[in-house]
Design a protein around this motif. Sequence first.
Motif, mmCIF file in Angstrom:
data_model
loop_
_atom_site.group_PDB
_atom_site.id
_atom_site.type_symbol
_atom_site.label_atom_id
_atom_site.label_comp_id
_atom_site.label_asym_id
_atom_site.label_seq_id
_atom_site.Cartn_x
_atom_site.Cartn_y
_atom_site.Cartn_z
ATOM 1 N N THR A 107 0.828 -1.205 0.000
ATOM 2 C CA THR A 107 0.000 0.000 0.000
ATOM 3 C C THR A 107 0.860 1.252 0.000
ATOM 4 O O THR A 107 0.634 2.191 -0.783
ATOM 5 C CB THR A 107 -0.937 0.003 1.222
ATOM 6 O OG1 THR A 107 -1.862 -1.078 1.115
ATOM 7 C CG2 THR A 107 -1.708 1.309 1.326
ATOM 8 N N TYR A 139 -7.081 -3.039 -7.832
ATOM 9 C CA TYR A 139 -6.948 -2.936 -6.374
ATOM 10 C C TYR A 139 -5.505 -2.559 -6.095
ATOM 11 O O TYR A 139 -4.572 -3.244 -6.528
ATOM 12 C CB TYR A 139 -7.301 -4.253 -5.682
ATOM 13 C CG TYR A 139 -7.018 -4.209 -4.195
ATOM 14 C CD1 TYR A 139 -7.767 -3.381 -3.367
ATOM 15 C CD2 TYR A 139 -6.004 -4.968 -3.630
ATOM 16 C CE1 TYR A 139 -7.516 -3.309 -2.007
ATOM 17 C CE2 TYR A 139 -5.747 -4.915 -2.276
ATOM 18 C CZ TYR A 139 -6.498 -4.086 -1.464
ATOM 19 O OH TYR A 139 -6.236 -4.015 -0.123
ATOM 20 N N HIS A 140 -5.306 -1.468 -5.340
ATOM 21 C CA HIS A 140 -3.959 -0.932 -5.164
ATOM 22 C C HIS A 140 -3.616 -0.644 -3.709
ATOM 23 O O HIS A 140 -2.721 0.163 -3.447
ATOM 24 C CB HIS A 140 -3.803 0.330 -6.011
ATOM 25 C CG HIS A 140 -4.060 0.104 -7.467
ATOM 26 N ND1 HIS A 140 -3.195 -0.626 -8.273
ATOM 27 C CD2 HIS A 140 -5.098 0.475 -8.260
ATOM 28 C CE1 HIS A 140 -3.688 -0.669 -9.502
ATOM 29 N NE2 HIS A 140 -4.840 -0.026 -9.518
ATOM 30 N N MET A 142 -4.827 -0.552 0.787
ATOM 31 C CA MET A 142 -5.921 -0.365 1.742
ATOM 32 C C MET A 142 -5.809 0.917 2.555
ATOM 33 O O MET A 142 -6.390 1.027 3.630
ATOM 34 C CB MET A 142 -6.015 -1.574 2.668
ATOM 35 C CG MET A 142 -4.757 -1.895 3.441
ATOM 36 S SD MET A 142 -4.964 -3.354 4.475
ATOM 37 C CE MET A 142 -6.214 -2.787 5.620
ATOM 38 N N THR A 146 -5.493 4.912 -1.537
ATOM 39 C CA THR A 146 -5.464 3.832 -2.531
ATOM 40 C C THR A 146 -6.821 3.150 -2.670
ATOM 41 O O THR A 146 -7.183 2.712 -3.764
ATOM 42 C CB THR A 146 -4.381 2.797 -2.181
ATOM 43 O OG1 THR A 146 -4.593 2.309 -0.839
ATOM 44 C CG2 THR A 146 -2.992 3.421 -2.264
ATOM 45 N N LEU A 147 -7.595 3.061 -1.597
ATOM 46 C CA LEU A 147 -8.936 2.509 -1.717
ATOM 47 C C LEU A 147 -9.821 3.419 -2.553
ATOM 48 O O LEU A 147 -10.653 2.955 -3.340
ATOM 49 C CB LEU A 147 -9.559 2.310 -0.334
ATOM 50 C CG LEU A 147 -9.031 1.134 0.484
ATOM 51 C CD1 LEU A 147 -9.631 1.155 1.876
ATOM 52 C CD2 LEU A 147 -9.316 -0.193 -0.199
ATOM 53 N N GLY A 150 -8.823 2.967 -6.285
ATOM 54 C CA GLY A 150 -9.029 1.653 -6.884
ATOM 55 C C GLY A 150 -10.478 1.337 -7.190
ATOM 56 O O GLY A 150 -11.397 2.105 -6.887
ATOM 57 N N ASN A 152 -11.980 -1.922 -6.484
ATOM 58 C CA ASN A 152 -12.507 -3.098 -5.809
ATOM 59 C C ASN A 152 -13.865 -2.762 -5.196
ATOM 60 O O ASN A 152 -13.962 -1.958 -4.275
ATOM 61 C CB ASN A 152 -11.520 -3.561 -4.729
ATOM 62 C CG ASN A 152 -11.939 -4.866 -4.081
ATOM 63 O OD1 ASN A 152 -12.965 -4.939 -3.439
ATOM 64 N ND2 ASN A 152 -11.121 -5.889 -4.253
ATOM 65 N N ARG A 155 -14.405 -3.046 -1.408
ATOM 66 C CA ARG A 155 -13.574 -2.253 -0.499
ATOM 67 C C ARG A 155 -13.602 -0.757 -0.780
ATOM 68 O O ARG A 155 -12.957 0.003 -0.061
ATOM 69 C CB ARG A 155 -12.121 -2.757 -0.563
ATOM 70 C CG ARG A 155 -11.994 -4.196 -0.107
ATOM 71 C CD ARG A 155 -10.551 -4.649 -0.059
ATOM 72 N NE ARG A 155 -10.438 -6.016 0.424
ATOM 73 C CZ ARG A 155 -9.293 -6.638 0.669
ATOM 74 N NH1 ARG A 155 -8.149 -6.007 0.444
ATOM 75 N NH2 ARG A 155 -9.277 -7.875 1.103
ATOM 76 N N ARG A 156 -14.326 -0.339 -1.802
ATOM 77 C CA ARG A 156 -14.364 1.092 -2.070
ATOM 78 C C ARG A 156 -15.060 1.839 -0.930
ATOM 79 O O ARG A 156 -16.053 1.355 -0.382
ATOM 80 C CB ARG A 156 -15.103 1.378 -3.382
ATOM 81 C CG ARG A 156 -14.191 1.333 -4.595
ATOM 82 C CD ARG A 156 -14.812 2.048 -5.790
ATOM 83 N NE ARG A 156 -15.118 3.436 -5.520
ATOM 84 C CZ ARG A 156 -14.215 4.408 -5.455
ATOM 85 N NH1 ARG A 156 -12.936 4.133 -5.633
ATOM 86 N NH2 ARG A 156 -14.580 5.650 -5.208
ATOM 87 N N ASN A 214 -4.644 -8.893 -13.737
ATOM 88 C CA ASN A 214 -5.548 -8.605 -12.626
ATOM 89 C C ASN A 214 -5.296 -9.540 -11.457
ATOM 90 O O ASN A 214 -5.043 -10.725 -11.648
ATOM 91 C CB ASN A 214 -6.991 -8.722 -13.114
ATOM 92 C CG ASN A 214 -7.989 -8.490 -12.011
ATOM 93 O OD1 ASN A 214 -8.578 -9.429 -11.505
ATOM 94 N ND2 ASN A 214 -8.182 -7.246 -11.631
ATOM 95 N N THR A 217 -9.310 -8.893 -7.412
ATOM 96 C CA THR A 217 -10.624 -8.261 -7.564
ATOM 97 C C THR A 217 -11.465 -9.027 -8.583
ATOM 98 O O THR A 217 -12.587 -9.451 -8.299
ATOM 99 C CB THR A 217 -10.480 -6.794 -7.998
ATOM 100 O OG1 THR A 217 -9.747 -6.090 -6.993
ATOM 101 C CG2 THR A 217 -11.846 -6.147 -8.146
#
Length: 431
Positions: A107, A139-140, A142, A146-147, A150, A152, A155-156, A214, A217
């Motif tokens: 991260t 996904y990059h 947490m 980065t959330l 990204g 995902n 997790r967004r 990928n 995700t």
Amino acid sequence: MTYFGVPRDRLLTSSRPMPDWEVVGTDGPWLHRADGIRMFDGSSGLLCTNVGQNSARVLARIERQFRRYSFGGAAVVRPRVQMELVERLGDAVGRPEDSVALVTCGTLGVEIAVGLARTITRVRDRKRRGDILTSDLGYHGMSALTLALGGNHARRPRPEDAMGLGPAFPAPYPPTHPHDGGKVCTAACAEEVAKAIDTRGADNVAAVLLEPVNGTTGGAYVPPAGYLRRIGEICRERDVLVIHDEVLTGLWRTGKPLAGRHWDGCEPDIVILSKGLGAGYTPVAAVMVSPQLAPLVRHGGADPLPAMGTMAAHPLVAAACLGVLDELEAIDHQALRARGERLGESLRALTGLPGVRDVRGLGHLYGVELASGLLWPLLKQTEQRGIFFYPFTGAGEPRSEGVVVAPPLISTDDDLAFVAAALRDAVLALH
């Protein structure tokens, strides 16, 4: 349930169910449970234990450094072991002239790469802003940044918490980029990236950040031939950098030192490595910057960017990473690729079974997509057969689900045959 009198819910983790078994020993890709059952690590832990556990080479490196000194910041002690790691890493991935920032996790590696890209483009191109464009399946990391960047789905952050950030273009895969008549994505899908840059204005965009293959995700989607190359062309035409997030795919996970090397003409400006470098032995990440761009970071007009923290270039961390590289260099890479191809063949044979929607991937990284509702029952079945996998959820609408099959790179042919057979039996047991 409690551990040493402490309730398990004191550990902040995801909402996914946690395993109830305890590991008391390891042997390469195998874990030994306290109840005497042996479990195969079908997803390399969290896609990181690439060289297995209990490595004598890693232990020897750590012990040697421990006897010398266990801590010495690069600003205090001459960073010999860290510089050895930088040199060895550059050679390992075929980027020997790169400059490298060592940081503490994937991260943070992404965040440092974002900062470096912004600095470089402002010094080189006088960019007004430093927008970073990502795909809707990327996904990059947490952190809050980065959330928000990204794609995902699970997790967004909420829209009000996303700082106005979000994915800018569709990934070239059917769940999020469908085509009329069921046509598949091609290299032409890269024009979506051009559209996203031009919509923002090239003077406002510092970099395009993407996973060459990928990760978790969408579940190991592989881009169309020519896609990454076309993105590189689009970005060069607009003075936009390309960042490859190889946190999960780097260091031979897909059969190549870097996943982007499966295709010609798509060398990125910046590469981020993490999981395969620490290999589960230590938290670490490396941000590699091409020699043409690295001097701009040290330019007098560059924004100050602290790329190394207190623990970022820790001598014991560097020593552990050198042990991981020792293990990786001891692998017969031609044989590794052959084993990965055989694993892919055996997994693709599952597509004829009820409940298996798709199998895709490269090397030792595959996604087995399942029909809706089968994921958690399947994981229960695989555990009963002595193997566990990492689940993926979150591609498309309705969201796809399945397991990531990513055994350690040191797995034998017998190990991989066990993986395929156990997964096949588990699928059949659901019907």
